[in-house]
Motif scaffolding. Structure first.
Motif, PDB file in Angstrom:
ATOM      1  N   TYR A 310     -50.857 -19.328 -49.566  1.00  0.00           N
ATOM      2  CA  TYR A 310     -50.168 -19.485 -51.123  1.00  0.00           C
ATOM      3  C   TYR A 310     -48.863 -19.775 -51.027  1.00  0.00           C
ATOM      4  N   GLY A 311     -48.097 -19.634 -49.877  1.00  0.00           N
ATOM      5  CA  GLY A 311     -46.702 -20.086 -50.077  1.00  0.00           C
ATOM      6  C   GLY A 311     -46.702 -21.415 -49.811  1.00  0.00           C
ATOM      7  N   PHE A 312     -47.634 -21.992 -48.941  1.00  0.00           N
ATOM      8  CA  PHE A 312     -47.700 -23.653 -49.049  1.00  0.00           C
ATOM      9  C   PHE A 312     -47.912 -24.311 -50.450  1.00  0.00           C
ATOM     10  N   PHE A 313     -48.903 -23.365 -50.928  1.00  0.00           N
ATOM     11  CA  PHE A 313     -49.503 -23.980 -52.428  1.00  0.00           C
ATOM     12  C   PHE A 313     -48.255 -23.927 -53.229  1.00  0.00           C
ATOM     13  N   ALA A 314     -47.497 -23.039 -53.123  1.00  0.00           N
ATOM     14  CA  ALA A 314     -46.225 -22.881 -54.210  1.00  0.00           C
ATOM     15  C   ALA A 314     -45.284 -23.934 -53.606  1.00  0.00           C
ATOM     16  N   THR A 317     -47.338 -27.618 -54.425  1.00  0.00           N
ATOM     17  CA  THR A 317     -48.124 -28.027 -55.509  1.00  0.00           C
ATOM     18  C   THR A 317     -47.370 -27.284 -56.836  1.00  0.00           C
ATOM     19  N   VAL A 318     -47.373 -25.946 -56.702  1.00  0.00           N
ATOM     20  CA  VAL A 318     -46.840 -25.377 -58.076  1.00  0.00           C
ATOM     21  C   VAL A 318     -45.347 -25.728 -58.533  1.00  0.00           C
ATOM     22  N   GLY A 319     -44.432 -25.652 -57.351  1.00  0.00           N
ATOM     23  CA  GLY A 319     -43.150 -25.733 -57.628  1.00  0.00           C
ATOM     24  C   GLY A 319     -42.628 -27.186 -58.134  1.00  0.00           C
ATOM     25  N   PRO A 320     -43.258 -28.279 -57.374  1.00  0.00           N
ATOM     26  CA  PRO A 320     -43.161 -29.551 -57.776  1.00  0.00           C
ATOM     27  C   PRO A 320     -43.686 -29.807 -59.107  1.00  0.00           C
ATOM     28  N   PHE A 321     -44.935 -29.142 -59.544  1.00  0.00           N
ATOM     29  CA  PHE A 321     -45.543 -29.227 -60.781  1.00  0.00           C
ATOM     30  C   PHE A 321     -44.362 -28.625 -62.065  1.00  0.00           C
ATOM     31  N   SER A 345     -38.105 -21.439 -57.244  1.00  0.00           N
ATOM     32  CA  SER A 345     -37.721 -20.600 -58.336  1.00  0.00           C
ATOM     33  C   SER A 345     -38.345 -19.253 -58.383  1.00  0.00           C
ATOM     34  N   VAL A 346     -37.635 -18.265 -59.239  1.00  0.00           N
ATOM     35  CA  VAL A 346     -38.385 -16.929 -59.437  1.00  0.00           C
ATOM     36  C   VAL A 346     -39.778 -17.360 -60.099  1.00  0.00           C
ATOM     37  N   LEU A 347     -39.787 -18.158 -60.914  1.00  0.00           N
ATOM     38  CA  LEU A 347     -41.091 -18.410 -61.735  1.00  0.00           C
ATOM     39  C   LEU A 347     -42.250 -18.784 -60.898  1.00  0.00           C
ATOM     40  N   THR A 348     -41.785 -20.036 -59.800  1.00  0.00           N
ATOM     41  CA  THR A 348     -42.784 -20.423 -58.954  1.00  0.00           C
ATOM     42  C   THR A 348     -43.193 -19.179 -58.140  1.00  0.00           C
ATOM     43  N   ALA A 349     -42.514 -18.471 -57.407  1.00  0.00           N
ATOM     44  CA  ALA A 349     -42.670 -17.306 -56.548  1.00  0.00           C
ATOM     45  C   ALA A 349     -43.679 -16.347 -57.316  1.00  0.00           C
ATOM     46  N   GLY A 350     -43.221 -15.984 -58.564  1.00  0.00           N
ATOM     47  CA  GLY A 350     -43.655 -15.220 -59.253  1.00  0.00           C
ATOM     48  C   GLY A 350     -45.086 -15.375 -59.658  1.00  0.00           C
ATOM     49  N   ILE A 351     -45.223 -16.532 -60.228  1.00  0.00           N
ATOM     50  CA  ILE A 351     -46.505 -17.009 -60.535  1.00  0.00           C
ATOM     51  C   ILE A 351     -47.421 -16.958 -59.328  1.00  0.00           C
ATOM     52  N   VAL A 352     -47.013 -17.472 -58.234  1.00  0.00           N
ATOM     53  CA  VAL A 352     -48.064 -17.502 -57.123  1.00  0.00           C
ATOM     54  C   VAL A 352     -48.310 -16.407 -56.726  1.00  0.00           C
TER      55      VAL A 352
ATOM     56  N   SER C  54     -58.868 -26.826 -53.345  1.00  0.00           N
ATOM     57  CA  SER C  54     -58.846 -28.439 -53.509  1.00  0.00           C
ATOM     58  C   SER C  54     -57.690 -28.990 -53.237  1.00  0.00           C
ATOM     59  N   THR C  55     -56.364 -28.483 -53.660  1.00  0.00           N
ATOM     60  CA  THR C  55     -55.323 -29.187 -53.201  1.00  0.00           C
ATOM     61  C   THR C  55     -55.041 -29.082 -51.729  1.00  0.00           C
ATOM     62  N   VAL C  56     -55.511 -28.078 -51.107  1.00  0.00           N
ATOM     63  CA  VAL C  56     -55.487 -28.058 -49.473  1.00  0.00           C
ATOM     64  C   VAL C  56     -56.308 -29.082 -48.797  1.00  0.00           C
ATOM     65  N   ILE C  57     -57.477 -29.102 -49.505  1.00  0.00           N
ATOM     66  CA  ILE C  57     -58.551 -29.890 -48.882  1.00  0.00           C
ATOM     67  C   ILE C  57     -58.199 -31.484 -49.211  1.00  0.00           C
ATOM     68  N   ARG C  58     -57.772 -31.642 -50.399  1.00  0.00           N
ATOM     69  CA  ARG C  58     -57.499 -32.964 -50.764  1.00  0.00           C
ATOM     70  C   ARG C  58     -56.243 -33.585 -49.858  1.00  0.00           C
ATOM     71  N   ASN C  59     -55.174 -32.636 -49.577  1.00  0.00           N
ATOM     72  CA  ASN C  59     -54.104 -33.119 -48.913  1.00  0.00           C
ATOM     73  C   ASN C  59     -54.382 -33.004 -47.219  1.00  0.00           C
ATOM     74  N   GLY C  60     -55.650 -32.249 -46.854  1.00  0.00           N
ATOM     75  CA  GLY C  60     -55.821 -32.013 -45.506  1.00  0.00           C
ATOM     76  C   GLY C  60     -56.823 -32.782 -44.947  1.00  0.00           C
TER      77      GLY C  60
END
Lengths: 494, 271, 440
Positions: A310-314, A317-321, A345-352, C54-60
């Motif tokens: 989740y951290g990596f996803f945030a 993906t989520v943060g830059p988005f 941000s608080v928002l990014t961490a909070g949402i994820v 899908s993000t993880v798979i697309r990137n990885g």
């Protein structure tokens, strides 16, 4: 004898005791097993227990206690002027002594003689053999090292003797006890029961360990920084640990960290509670068995994904988005293409984090909603209420205490969550109400104060334990209260 | 055996029973639970302002039939109802008929008292509130009082209307549930063994209540006690293994039934 | 058979009195809205799950392939051992100027004028900086190669790798990307010569950590995680089962066992980072175990997993019906025999399922490992659990903190590996449950 060799011989003695005792029991029975109180195997086990258990206990005690006894005696032999030095220097000195002791066996007899009379530089010589020394060795250290080697050898010899003797004696005692009316099974089972008790006390020991270890380290922190500065301080600026390791210059205010923790947790709950609750209600009250059997595991997959993911996803993906989104929105509204949401941000961490918490809310609430008796539903539906009216006016109010408990448990997870915030929330310890800016949390600071080279005497490091115990207390209180509520709730419907 | 004398009085009262209108008509009603069939082509009519008792050994389908009458079976997955049931002239399984509206007209009281974990007042006010039958506080007060009066509970609870309904005794809870059903002013009240969880004194009170309610409501009651059926009902229907064995006037049923199985059951040969 | 009152006897009542208005329309609208919220909530969760995966798979997925450049390398004696001393002094072979050998090889392959220094430098940058070491190992292992020309396969530099996989947008101005137009040209030239190709990335699974993305691998992390799992399994299963048996079958119901019960439930909810602090202070500071070792990590994760296993095991024991216990006791078995001969075997599937789920959780746990120093840069695969090591999730954390694009690919690849392991474990648990599920 090395420890593993001792263990091996104990095992051999134990097996021998088992075989001898059980065959002796067999012989005593005269071929009729009903002459024996217990099956022969129990007599064997009884002897094996006597052979191995006391000796193992002695071995463990000896191994854990003897080093510190030897250390005390070696340190006692240090010259007086050395003893007068500060404790930290003394520890360093003893470290040198044990390093030399490790190195000495690798040297030849002439080299040892050369080192002792000073004709060979010990630091260089030992470095060559792969034992680096922290500084130049003084003669008393070499003396101490020799002493240490000798004492350790004696200790090991005595230990080997005592342990093996004890094993043999135990085996003999066990063998002698074999008699037809001897209640071997009861004895063996008593030992097993004690084993079970010890295993279940590990849970208690863990708690005690957590509390004691953190209290003692935190106490050392509070000896350097007043507790009021920590609990009520509004500035977090610990600086770096100084070379001496005792500088107390930094400021250790808990408030900004706590504020960040609670704020991010709050945003996460804003996402997780409605989504999780509605998902639970839908699955418990509306969904067909097919949909339920599909959607429930899918949501539970969310709980199985490690938080680092989740951290990596945030982070990627989520943060830059969110940042780019705010850029576009700002551009469209004001014409100024500046992002007003930071990537961290608080928002990014909070949402994820909220997404991570959805399955916790939904599965806990699902259990609680389905625990409301069917009679309640029937009663309301029988009066002509629609399903949603039944849920809103009868089931949810009836389930409310349980749901509150579930939400408190979820909140404690949000507060203790680490990896998402480490990657997505930022490290700036600030108090702010703007959720678009980065804030930091208690857990982030525990991680950042404890990674890298550590000096366990500086407040910069020890503060992590003060933070840890604060975190532990908050989550513990939330959990105990939540468990209490949920238990009460369960009793109501049992 | 004053039961019989009472039944005789009833008989006098219900002399013109055959003139009474039919409130609900069940025609060829069958029920399946998944693969298992629970009811076989039951034809049974419910007369207006009459207490109809459904009796039979356990598992005979009497409760299943009762639950068909206000479509409570809809709440059980894989339950399938075929045949036709009408309320007045409306087919209650017609897709145009709304189940919520149906249940507002055909109320139900369950085997185990199931008051909501709310106050007595809120329990009774719940139905009127969701159906929008009362608007002002005064309206509600009046509905609650009237319903509790009807259920014969008013005098016992008027001083503690705002205490939890779950704090009442079993018999009081069941009467509260009846008051809750009455508060919606249904046309028919279905009762599924309403006294099975109650002690004899509480049972007597509920039976008395059923008796009084009869003047305003059509009542269908499932009971496993034949004495109860004899005491409270005017019509009785006997079920066995998912079939309707016999439907008759209660006093005839208990003195001179048409069907051998009914006789055996009433004599206690099986059940 | 039935005595139905004929319809004539009782007339059907005429269409009933006017219906009360009970707000059906409005109430059904509310009902539909409520339902829609529920569907929306489930959809939200599922969509995010799909998005995340899908993000993880697309990137990885590209991380499992690696660009390699195969070129003939002239291992000239002049560059490696100009004074011909290797017979007497082996260190000559180690200290030799391998970068120059590699550079000459690529320059020659591309046909660049060796006097143009910028171009030479750019060409050399296309090959991983690990290439000279690779070459050195080759030569040291077989000094007879000196003076010959051999075909050697080198890893391409991470940027070339990205370009070859089409991950670099060539429309961006040249100055703003990490690959120059010349390099792209050379890359295509190599491609048409068949010297550049994508191969399966075995290094991802065997190499240790590296600061060069193309050479960084999960080898250390995989071995570390394996040690962790073995330690956790070996400790937490027997201890957890023993504790559960005592609490469920033997413990008297008193204040103390009540306390243990509450305590276990609470331990299951203690934040994992607190276990890290415990490990740091008890195992490392107090007991003196080495930092960064998987032994300490295993102990910490064991303590963390125990409550989960105990809770699952107790549920499994409780599900064994009392009749089995009475039957065993009735035959004269002792309580201990009853438990170990009858109850425990019957509860085993449930216990194993709980254990696998606990292990899966431990496998993905990161925070406590950071605190006990498993976040170290470890390039050599640890031989024992006492040597410094990392673990899969920690490796992901470390790579996630690296800035280079190529590390995002590696990180995602590592996440895919981690998730695959988790899926396998959970599938195992599900199969186990299906296979042995028992209805009493």
């Amino acid at each position: 004898m090395s420890t593993s060799l001792i263990l091996l011989s104990l095992l051999v003695i134990g097996i021998a005791a088992y075989v001898m005792a059980s065959s002796r029991a067999n012989a005593l029975s005269g071929g009729k097993s009903s002459n024996l109180h217990s099956r022969p195997g129990y007599y064997g086990s009884y002897a094996a227990v006597w052979a191995m258990l006391p000796s193992l206990i002695v071995l463990a005690l000896w191994l854990s206690i003897s080093p510190s006894i030897i250390e005390t005696s070696i340190r006692g032999a240090f010259p007086d002027e050395v003893k007068a030095q500060p404790a930290a220097t003394q520890n360093l000195n003893y470290g040198m002594v044990s390093a030399i002791a490790r190195g000495l066996p690798k040297l030849t007899a002439e080299e040892v003689a050369g080192i002792t009379d000073g004709s060979i530089d010990i630091q260089a010589k030992l470095g060559e053999k792969g034992v680096p020394l922290a500084g130049a060795a003084e003669p008393y250290m070499i003396e101490g090292a020799k002493n240490l080697t000798a004492k350790t050898a004696v200790s090991r010899l005595v230990m080997t003797g005592v342990v093996l003797l004890l094993a043999v004696a135990g085996a003999a005692y066990g063998l002698r006890s074999v008699a037809p009316r001897f209640r071997a099974r009861n004895q063996v089972e008593r030992v097993m029961l004690w084993g079970l008790i010890v295993a279940s006390s590990i849970a208690i020991l863990t708690t005690i360990g957590i509390v004691l270890s953190m209290l003692s380290e935190a106490a050392r922190f509070f000896a350097m920084v007043p507790a009021s500065d920590f609990f009520f301080g509004t500035v977090w600026d610990p600086r770096f640990a100084g070379a001496g390791g005792t500088s107390t210059e930094g400021q250790f205010g808990l408030i900004p960290l706590l504020a960040g923790t609670l704020y991010i947790g709050f945003v996460a709950m804003l996402v997780a509670v409605p989504v999780g609750l509605f998902a639970a209600i839908y699955m418990a009250e509306y969904a067909s068995p097919r949909l339920r059997s599909l959607a429930k595991p899918l949501l539970e997959v969310l709980a199985g994904i490690p938080t680092i993911v989740y951290g990596f996803f945030a982070l990627v993906t989520v943060g830059p988005f969110l940042r780019d989104l705010s850029q576009q929105v700002n551009g469209l509204v004001t014409g100024n293409y500046m992002n007003f949401i930071q990537a961290q941000s608080v928002l990014t961490a909070g949402i994820v984090m909220g997404i991570m918490l959805i399955p916790y809310v939904s599965s806990l609430s699902d259990d609680i909603i389905t625990a409301v008796p069917r009679a309640m539903r029937d009663g309301s539906l029988g009066l002509g209420a629609t399903r949603s009216e039944t849920i809103k006016k009868v089931i949810l109010p009836a389930a409310l205490p349980g749901i509150v408990g579930a939400l408190l448990m979820t909140a404690s997870r949000a507060i203790g969550e680490t990896m998402i915030v480490v990657l997505a929330a930022g490290v700036a310890a600030r108090i702010d109400i703007n959720p678009f800016e980065p804030m930091t949390t208690v857990t982030v600071k525990i991680v950042s104060q404890l990674t890298g080279d550590l000096e366990f005497t500086s407040p910069q490091t020890l503060v992590a334990f003060a933070l840890g115990i604060t975190l532990f207390c908050i989550t513990l209180c939330l959990n105990i209260y939540a468990l209490y509520i949920v238990r009460k709730y369960r009793e109501q419907y049992e | 055996m004053n039961m019989m004398s009472e039944a005789a009085v009833e008989k006098a009262l219900d002399k013109k029973m055959n003139d009474i209108a039919l409130k609900m008509i069940g025609k060829d009603v069958s029920v399946h639970y998944g693969e298992k069939r629970a009811l076989y082509d039951v034809n049974l009519n419910v007369r207006e302002n009459t207490v109809t008792a459904l009796i039979g050994p356990s598992g005979c389908g009497k409760s299943t039939f009762l639950r068909c009458l206000n479509r409570m079976n809809d709440t059980i997955d894989n339950c399938k109802v075929t045949g036709k049931i009408t309320l007045d002239a409306d087919d209650i399984y017609d897709p145009n008929i709304d189940v919520v509206e149906l249940r507002a007209r055909v109320g139900m009281v369950f085997q185990k008292p199931n008051p909501f974990p709310k106050s007595i007042y809120e329990n009774v006010a719940y139905g009127p509130k969701i159906h929008g039958l009362a608007r002002s506080k005064a309206d509600f007060d009046q509905v609650v009082e009237a319903s509790l009066q009807r259920a014969g509970l008013w005098n016992e609870v008027k001083d503690r209307l705002h205490e939890s309904g779950t704090g009442l005794s079993g018999g009081q809870q069941q009467r509260l549930c009846i008051a809750r059903a009455v508060a919606v002013s249904p046309e028919v009240i279905l009762m599924d063994e309403p006294c099975s969880a109650l002690d004899p004194i509480a049972t007597a009170k509920v039976e008395e209540l059923i008796h009084e309610l009869r003047t305003n409501y059509t009542i269908v009651i499932v009971t496993h006690s034949m004495q109860q059926a004899a005491r409270v009902s005017q019509r009785t229907a006997m079920f066995h293994l998912g079939h309707l064995v016999e439907e008759n006037d209660t006093d005839k049923m208990f003195t001179n039934p048409d069907d051998q199985r009914t006789q055996d059951y009433i004599m206690g040969r099986f059940g | 058979m039935t005595n139905i009152v004929s319809p004539v006897a009782g007339a059907v009542s005429p269409a009933a009195a006017p219906r009360r208005d009970i707000g059906i329309k409005r109430r059904y609208a509310a009902e539909r809205r409520f339902r829609a919220y529920g569907i929306a909530a489930i959809t939200f969760g599922v969509v995010f799950l799909i998005l995340l995966l899908s993000t993880v798979i697309r990137n990885g997925y590209t991380a499992f392939q690696q660009t390699a450049i195969t070129i003939p390398v002239e291992i000239s004696e002049k560059l490696i051992d100009p004074d011909n001393k290797r017979a007497t002094d082996p260190s000559v072979l180690i200290a030799a100027n391998y970068p120059a050998v590699v550079r000459d090889a690529i320059v020659k392959q591309l046909g660049i004028d060796p006097s143009k220094r910028t171009e030479v430098r750019e060409a050399a940058a296309m090959i991983s900086k690990g290439a000279p070491i690779q070459l050195r190992n080759l030569v040291v292992a077989n000094p007879a190669l000196i003076g010959t020309t051999v075909n050697v396969t080198f890893l391409a530099d991470a940027n070339i790798d990205s370009a070859n996989k089409g991950q670099i947008d060539l429309n961006v101005p040249e100055a703003n990307r990490k690959v120059s137009d010349t390099q792209i040209g050379w890359m295509n030239q190599l491609k048409s010569a068949g010297a550049i190709e994508k191969q399966f990335n075995t290094g991802l699974f065997t190499s240790g950590n590296s600061s060069r993305p193309e050479a960084a691998g999960l080898g250390v992390a995989l071995v570390g995680s394996l040690y962790l799992m073995l330690i956790v399994l070996a400790l937490s299963l027997p201890i957890g089962v023993a504790a559960s048996i005592y609490l469920e079958e033997f413990a008297p119901k008193n204040k103390l066992t009540d306390l243990i019960e509450v305590n276990i439930n609470n331990l299951a909810a203690v934040p994992s980072i607190v276990y890290g602090l415990l490990g740091l202070s008890v195992f490392i500071n107090f007991a003196g175990f080495p930092r960064s070792a998987s032994l300490v990590g295993g102990l910490v994760l064991t303590l963390m997993t125990l409550p989960t296993i105990i809770i699952a095991t107790r549920a499994a024991l409780r599900a064994v019906p009392p009749s089995i216990r009475s039957a065993a006791l009735g035959l004269g078995a002792s309580k201990m025999q009853m438990v170990f001969h009858h109850v425990l075997p019957l509860a085993m599937p449930g216990i194993l399922t709980g254990t696998i789920i606990g292990l899966a959780h431990a496998l993905g746990e990161t925070a406590p490992l950071l605190l006990i120093g498993m976040v170290a840069f470890v390039a050599d695969i640890p031989g024992t659990p006492l040597e410094p090591s990392t673990a899969l999730p920690v490796q992901i954390y470390m790579w996630a903190n690296e800035a280079e694009r190529a590390f995002v690919e590696r990180t995602s690849g590592a996440i895919i590996v981690l998730l695959l392991f988790l899926i396998l474990m959970n599938l195992g648990a599900i199969l186990l449950r299906r296979r042995f599920e028992r209805r009493w």
